[in-house]
Design an enzyme around this catalytic site. Structure first.
Site, PDB file in Angstrom:
ATOM      1  N   GLY A  57       7.513  10.820  -7.761  1.00  0.00           N
ATOM      2  CA  GLY A  57       7.664  10.154  -9.052  1.00  0.00           C
ATOM      3  C   GLY A  57       9.123   9.969  -9.402  1.00  0.00           C
ATOM      4  N   CYS A  84       7.842  15.446  -2.738  1.00  0.00           N
ATOM      5  CA  CYS A  84       9.043  15.039  -3.475  1.00  0.00           C
ATOM      6  C   CYS A  84       8.983  15.560  -4.914  1.00  0.00           C
ATOM      7  CB  CYS A  84       9.212  13.520  -3.407  1.00  0.00           C
ATOM      8  SG  CYS A  84      10.865  12.952  -3.863  1.00  0.00           S
ATOM      9  N   TYR A  85       8.740  14.701  -5.899  1.00  0.00           N
ATOM     10  CA  TYR A  85       8.605  15.185  -7.278  1.00  0.00           C
ATOM     11  C   TYR A  85       7.481  16.221  -7.352  1.00  0.00           C
ATOM     12  CZ  TYR A  85       8.181  15.170 -12.374  1.00  0.00           C
ATOM     13  OH  TYR A  85       8.143  15.551 -13.702  1.00  0.00           O
ATOM     14  N   ASP A 234     -11.757 -11.343   0.416  1.00  0.00           N
ATOM     15  CA  ASP A 234     -12.213 -10.397  -0.602  1.00  0.00           C
ATOM     16  C   ASP A 234     -13.439 -10.905  -1.348  1.00  0.00           C
ATOM     17  OD1 ASP A 234      -9.912  -9.089   0.183  1.00  0.00           O
ATOM     18  OD2 ASP A 234      -8.735  -9.830  -1.512  1.00  0.00           O
ATOM     19  N   LYS A 376      -7.092  -3.646   1.642  1.00  0.00           N
ATOM     20  CA  LYS A 376      -7.414  -4.891   2.341  1.00  0.00           C
ATOM     21  C   LYS A 376      -8.025  -4.655   3.725  1.00  0.00           C
ATOM     22  CE  LYS A 376      -7.157  -9.440   2.308  1.00  0.00           C
ATOM     23  NZ  LYS A 376      -7.532 -10.286   1.175  1.00  0.00           N
TER      24      LYS A 376
END
Length: 520
Positions: A57, A84-85, A234, A376
């Site tokens: 973040g 990380c964060y 889609d 996708k």
């Protein structure tokens, strides 16, 4: 949906949180992403995850009021992996220390193991190349003191606690991003973590198909459904899945908004009417859409105008279908993420999507979105499961607003006609050279400038265009396709010779990020 083994990803606003989910889906692991402020102890108990990942973040845990995980999470006996964060949150909440103001670290870095730790468990298979791991860092703050129970597994020059673990509680944390392509062994690290947590990989497209059909039937009952059919992968997979679930209760509406590629409207209608026994309304609304867009230059106004007109058009045809209570759309997970900024959260809206958010309330229809949890490539896998032809499943993505967002600046009928012709030549070139299946998406953008040229000893003052072709797995990140100069030269010559109105051709070599795939 049936209950799968679930991994909960608590999102602290990283732009690559979706890539965590992608890596896990590739391992047949079902995961849910929830914004940090929506995750309570009760929510965790309801989801009943086997494990939890804390995402990266943009905030700083040193700031008062910065995002946190529910404190109860750390007492629930669940394996937890902080990124990380997420690592910094774990350290801060469990008694360690994080400081700002140290040397930041962005991009490629190398992590070396500490000498006294046995590299097994979730670390098995790491540090086998030159005794170090290439990773991708993106941090300004860093951990300066470990929480009780943690030990250091690996260090980098600017992250002395790059990999940390409390193996007794099955808590793991890294300062780098294992989910991105630039951490080559990151997927292996995540795989080791989920296997340790007890996941067996029960998330498959065959199972998803059966569950989606059951869910659609339960949601729809005996009511009628209209499906917005664009002719892309889609919406087509959505239509065929719905037809398998509810048969004659489905009516597809194909809207020709005049912003499609050359001959595309006729090809889509023919394909569906020749191959599928699905009720189809072909609505020619090109004059309505183009008339409303002529002279419009702001990209968000274009998208919102198209979105409003889609609502009006679908409402018109819904009124003609007796008993229509549901609208089906091919909305995907990345559509939702790019369109929604979590209320009060750190993430930002990148661009709005005409088929995400607000539609049902405005139309008076309930929404059916059977692909909303899929990326996708997963939609393509579902298409194969449903028996769609391989060449159709492999079609490049095409945006809902169509050529409107490939025409930066004001939209005019003249520019759209030029763009359709140029795009047809470009795609023909790609197919002729056997490159179509190597490319995720390719298109032409007509630029809002005219340039001076010389053709047949005469001066021209025509439009410039940009060719775009990218490689990607899921559309979340992308890199430009490395065409040869011979291909680019040949293609530019064809476009200039065959498309009246263009006298200059450029090639866009921007990756995503920092750019987006589409120009608007």
């Amino acid at each position: 949906m049936a209950q799968h083994q679930t991994l909960l990803i608590i999102d602290f606003g990283s732009q690559v949180t979706q890539l965590i989910a992608r890596r896990l889906r590739e391992l047949n692991i079902f995961c849910e992403i929830r914004p940090y402020q929506a995750v309570t102890e009760a929510v965790i108990q309801e989801i009943a995850p086997l494990a939890v990942i804390l995402s990266g973040g943009p905030d700083s845990v040193t700031r008062d009021g910065s995002p946190r995980a529910p404190q109860a999470l750390f007492d629930m006996g669940l394996p937890i992996f902080g990124i990380c964060y997420g690592q910094q949150v774990m350290m801060e909440q469990l008694g360690g220390k994080v400081e700002a103001g140290h040397h930041a670290e962005y991009g490629r870095a190398y992590v070396a193991p500490t000498a006294d730790h046995k590299l097994d468990g979730i670390f098995a298979g790491l540090f086998l190349t030159e005794g170090r791991e290439q990773v991708w860092m993106s941090h300004g703050d860093r951990v300066t003191a470990l929480a009780p129970g943690f030990e250091v597994i690996g260090t980098s020059p600017n992250a002395p606690f790059a990999i940390t673990a409390d193996e007794s509680r099955k808590f793991y944390a890294v300062q780098f991003h294992p989910e991105v392509h630039h951490t080559p062994n990151g997927k292996a690290l995540l795989e080791n973590f989920v296997r340790m947590a007890g996941f067996t990989g029960d998330w498959t497209m065959a199972a998803y198909r059966e569950e989606a059909i059951k869910t659609i039937r339960e949601q729809v009952g005996d009511k009628q459904v209209i499906c917005g059919l664009s002719g892309g992968v889609d919406s087509s997979v959505t239509a065929i899945l719905l037809h398998e679930a509810i048969g004659e209760q489905l009516t597809c509406v194909f809207v020709d908004h005049g912003l499609l590629r050359q001959n595309e409207a006729a090809e889509v209608v023919k394909m569906f009417r020749d191959n599928y026994n699905i009720k189809l309304i072909a609505a020619d609304e090109a004059d309505l859409f183009i008339g409303a867009l002529e002279g419009v230059s702001d990209p968000e106004v274009k998208r919102k105008t198209i979105g409003k007109l889609f609502i009006d058009v679908f409402q018109k045809y819904a009124n003609e279908i007796e008993g229509a209570e549901f609208l089906a759309q091919g909305t995907l997970y990345p559509d939702v993420i790019e369109s929604v900024s979590f209320s009060g959260g750190p993430s930002v809206t990148i661009k709005s999507h005409h088929n995400v958010g607000g539609l049902p309330e405005k139309m008076g229809l309930k929404l059916v979105e059977p692909l909303r949890e899929l990326f996708k490539d997963e939609v393509r896998a579902l298409g194969r499961e449903l028996g769609l032809p391989a060449d159709f499943i492999g079609r490049h993505p095409f945006p809902g607003p169509g050529l409107a967002i490939r025409c930066p600046g004001e939209i005019t009928r003249e520019k759209l006609a030029i763009l359709q012709k140029a795009d047809a030549v470009y795609i023909d070139q790609i197919r002729k050279h056997g490159l179509y299946d190597d490319i995720w998406q390719a298109f032409v953008a007509i630029l809002p400038v005219r340039t001076v040229g010389v053709m047949g000893d005469g001066r021209t003052y025509d439009y410039a265009c940009a060719l775009r072709a990218v490689t990607s797995v899921d559309g979340m990140t992308a890199d430009y396709y490395p065409f040869t100069h011979e291909f680019l030269g040949e293609t530019a010559t064809r476009i200039i010779n065959e498309v009246k109105g263009i006298n200059r051709v450029t090639y866009d070599i921007t990756s995503k990020p920092p750019g987006t795939i589409e120009w608007e």
